[in-house]
Design a protein around this motif. Structure first.
Motif, PDB file in Angstrom:
ATOM      1  N   ASP A  54       4.527  80.715 -33.965  1.00 16.32           N
ATOM      2  CA  ASP A  54       3.854  81.391 -32.859  1.00 16.32           C
ATOM      3  C   ASP A  54       3.613  80.416 -31.706  1.00 16.32           C
ATOM      4  O   ASP A  54       3.772  80.776 -30.528  1.00 16.32           O
ATOM      5  N   ARG A  90       6.899  79.779 -29.954  1.00 18.34           N
ATOM      6  CA  ARG A  90       7.252  80.940 -29.121  1.00 18.34           C
ATOM      7  C   ARG A  90       6.480  80.916 -27.806  1.00 18.34           C
ATOM      8  O   ARG A  90       7.050  81.141 -26.730  1.00 18.34           O
ATOM      9  N   TRP A 139       6.375  89.791 -33.611  1.00 15.87           N
ATOM     10  CA  TRP A 139       6.850  89.506 -32.261  1.00 15.87           C
ATOM     11  C   TRP A 139       7.472  90.725 -31.610  1.00 15.87           C
ATOM     12  O   TRP A 139       7.518  90.830 -30.385  1.00 15.87           O
TER      13      TRP A 139
END
Length: 219
Positions: free
Chosen positions: A168, A171, A199
């Motif tokens: 995460d 990202r 996501w």
């Protein structure tokens, strides 16, 4: 590949002293086989940030695996992960579905890289979890200071299936660097292949329920 590898595989808990991406490039330069830095290592490199990861992720294709490992420097051995058991790559069954090969520095007694076996055609990278998803090699692997590196959108796709807190964070850092085309490709891939990923929620319309994944039942 070094023929002097020990008869018994190194222990899985053997210490890691991973190559840097530049050291990997130096070690693999003798081979014309296709390879690239991948995973979190690729994200760190493309974000130009120091990597604090415990290992170095590299990737190649099934067709390039043999030639790449045959050209490894003296003292570097390749170990195939066969359902949790390590075996010298040269002793792996011909029909083995190899997905991961570990590279070991036999002199120092440490792991230096983890080599992932991906799918590819002459002109395109193929997503191993569902090869209907493809990307031209020039878009899937980019040059970063002379080092081949997996593109950010591809690395995020790999991480999307079951993202960890580190995924995460990767990202969040990587998304701002994607251009409109790369974002669109990633969003479409998530909806088609990993619609149940956390996501994909940010991509999917609230009025459009998730569909069954293309790759349900595959690894």
């Amino acid at each position: 590949m070094d023929d002097t590898a020990a008869d018994h595989p190194p222990a899985r808990d053997t210490q890691w002293q991973p190559w840097s991406p530049l050291e990997a490039a130096d070690a693999l330069t003798r081979s014309q086989a296709r390879w690239w830095v991948s995973g979190g290592s690729a994200i760190d490199l493309l974000l130009d940030r120091p990597s604090e990861r415990d290992d170095l992720d590299l990737s190649t294709t099934a067709a390039d695996l043999g030639p790449l490992c045959d050209a490894l420097p003296h003292g570097i051995s390749a170990w195939a992960d066969l359902d949790g058991q390590l075996a010298p790559l040269g002793e792996a069954p011909g029909d083995a579905d190899l997905q991961r090969v570990l590279l070991h520095d036999d002199q120092r007694g440490v792991w230096v890289a983890e080599l992932h076996v991906e799918d590819g055609a002459p002109k395109a990278w193929l997503y191993r979890r569902d090869p209907r998803l493809q990307l031209p090699w020039a878009e899937a692997v980019v040059d970063h200071g002379g080092i081949p590196v997996g593109a950010l959108q591809v690395q995020l796709l790999w991480k999307a299936l079951r993202p960890s807190p580190q995924d995460d964070a990767d990202r969040a850092d990587a998304l701002p660097l994607l251009d409109e085309t790369q974002r669109a490709w990633l969003g479409t891939a998530l909806l088609r292949i990993h619609p149940h990923s956390s996501w994909a929620i940010h991509t999917r319309s609230p009025f459009a329920p998730a569909k069954a994944s293309w790759n349900r039942g595959r690894r």
